[in-house]
Write an enzyme that holds these catalytic residues in place. Structure first.
Site, PDB file in Angstrom:
ATOM      1  N   LEU A 279      48.968   4.388 -61.712  1.00  0.00           N
ATOM      2  CA  LEU A 279      47.921   3.436 -62.075  1.00  0.00           C
ATOM      3  C   LEU A 279      47.897   2.212 -61.158  1.00  0.00           C
ATOM      4  CD1 LEU A 279      48.312   3.518 -65.952  1.00  0.00           C
ATOM      5  CD2 LEU A 279      46.573   4.653 -64.583  1.00  0.00           C
ATOM      6  N   ARG A 280      48.715   2.250 -60.095  1.00  0.00           N
ATOM      7  CA  ARG A 280      48.745   1.101 -59.197  1.00  0.00           C
ATOM      8  C   ARG A 280      47.404   0.919 -58.478  1.00  0.00           C
ATOM      9  NH1 ARG A 280      53.944   1.500 -56.613  1.00  0.00           N
ATOM     10  NH2 ARG A 280      54.755   0.371 -58.399  1.00  0.00           N
ATOM     11  N   GLY A 281      46.698   2.026 -58.258  1.00  0.00           N
ATOM     12  CA  GLY A 281      45.392   1.939 -57.613  1.00  0.00           C
ATOM     13  C   GLY A 281      44.403   1.133 -58.436  1.00  0.00           C
TER      14      GLY A 281
END
Length: 342
Positions: A279-281
């Site tokens: 979910l870093r994007g």
């Protein structure tokens, strides 16, 4: 102090300049990776940032440049009476932009025992390293793809925690090390390790200008700067000051920028369409879009902000697709067009 080429005088390379400004507005974005041809202004842009940034307030005498307004600080600040609630003296200093050389030793980076004091006074004292100097500023690594593996591992740990922990020679030191990591390099000289690549919030591709007029203007400005740096800098002083005011205003507006649920859904849909891992994007996409909105003076994040920051926020997070030989930038642009429309 050497005169730096003005940030505003850099010709073209708009995505690179925007990414650096966004990272300066919100350090939580996670830094900037600038990859591309040699001689395209990568190092120039980063060094020009130092002269552009407004000064910051630090606790006087603190070796780590702690913020006097912070609720807690390092041991050095506590020793000055901070724990007792005493008034803390503060001073204004330039925001640090620290170079991490490729050949630096681990002791030089993290800090080590102060041998001079140990031999002359018989006391164990800590000599801060580059990470201490970079706290609340920028840590710049040129040719970051050639950095030794043990330093890469170290940077990954510190960038994730915002803290540097040193346990050696009977020393036990823990100090803040919150910095914006900026790396540059030439992809022809080797790829970046995936673990470190993922730690960069934004990734920018720079290329040699192909337009004749743009190439001529680059040479003209660089030649004028080298012949008379002070006069050239003075000519661009007003433009740099205008950019500095935008940056300061963007920082002050950042926390007030709204992110509607619809924009959160858009960000998630885009990352799902591209198949990014984790979910870093999404987090980076939202942080960068919010910083862009703040920089532009907008009250809330909109489609235009997400579209603008999607390529640098996501292009380095894509998995290779053996059935699609298109570059990562093309794949992001295609997904953006399908989701947001042309």
């Amino acid at each position: 102090m050497a005169v730096q080429f003005p940030f505003s005088a850099i010709v073209g390379q708009d995505e690179m300049k925007l990414a650096i400004l966004l990272a300066a507005v919100d350090w939580r974005i996670g830094g900037v990776l600038v990859f591309g041809d040699r001689g395209t202004g990568k190092s120039t842009a980063v060094r020009a940032l130092a002269a552009l940034l407004p000064k910051m307030r630090v606790v006087a005498g603190c070796p780590y440049g702690c913020d006097p307004a912070a609720a807690s600080g390092c041991e050095a600040c506590e020793a000055q009476g901070r724990a007792a609630g005493a008034a803390r003296k503060s001073v204004l200093v330039p925001v640090p932009v620290v170079d991490l050389p490729l050949g630096a030793t681990e002791d030089r980076v993290v800090g080590a025992l102060d041998l001079e004091r140990a031999l002359s006074q018989g006391v164990k004292a800590f000599e801060p390293g580059l990470l201490a100097r970079a706290n609340r500023g920028f840590l710049y690594v040129d040719e970051v793809n050639l950095l030794e593996d043990h330093l890469v591992d170290l940077l990954i740990d510190v960038a994730a925690s915002g803290e540097n922990v040193v346990e050696r020679e009977g020393l036990s030191v823990r100090h803040p090390a919150r910095f914006v990591l900026v790396g540059s390099g030439n992809p022809e000289e080797g790829e970046l390790r995936p673990q470190l690549l993922d730690r960069f919030g934004l990734s920018v591709e720079v290329r040699t200008p192909e337009a004749l007029a743009e190439r001529v203007e680059v040479v003209r400005r660089r030649d004028a700067f080298e012949r008379d740096p002070h006069a050239f800098t003075e000519r661009w002083k007003k433009e740099d000051e205008r950019t500095r005011r935008r940056l300061v205003a963007g920082r002050s507006r950042l926390d007030g920028v709204r992110v509607p649920d619809a924009m959160l859904e858009r960000a998630a849909q885009l990352c799902m369409a591209l198949g990014t891992d984790g979910l870093r994007g999404e987090l980076t996409l939202i942080r960068a879009a919010r910083a862009l909105a703040a920089l532009q003076g907008d009250a809330e994040v909109a489609d235009a902000h997400l579209k603008r920051v999607a390529p640098p926020a996501l292009r380095h997070r894509l998995r290779r697709n053996p059935l699609d030989d298109a570059g990562s930038s093309v794949r992001v642009d295609r997904a953006v067009a399908e989701l947001f429309g042309p």
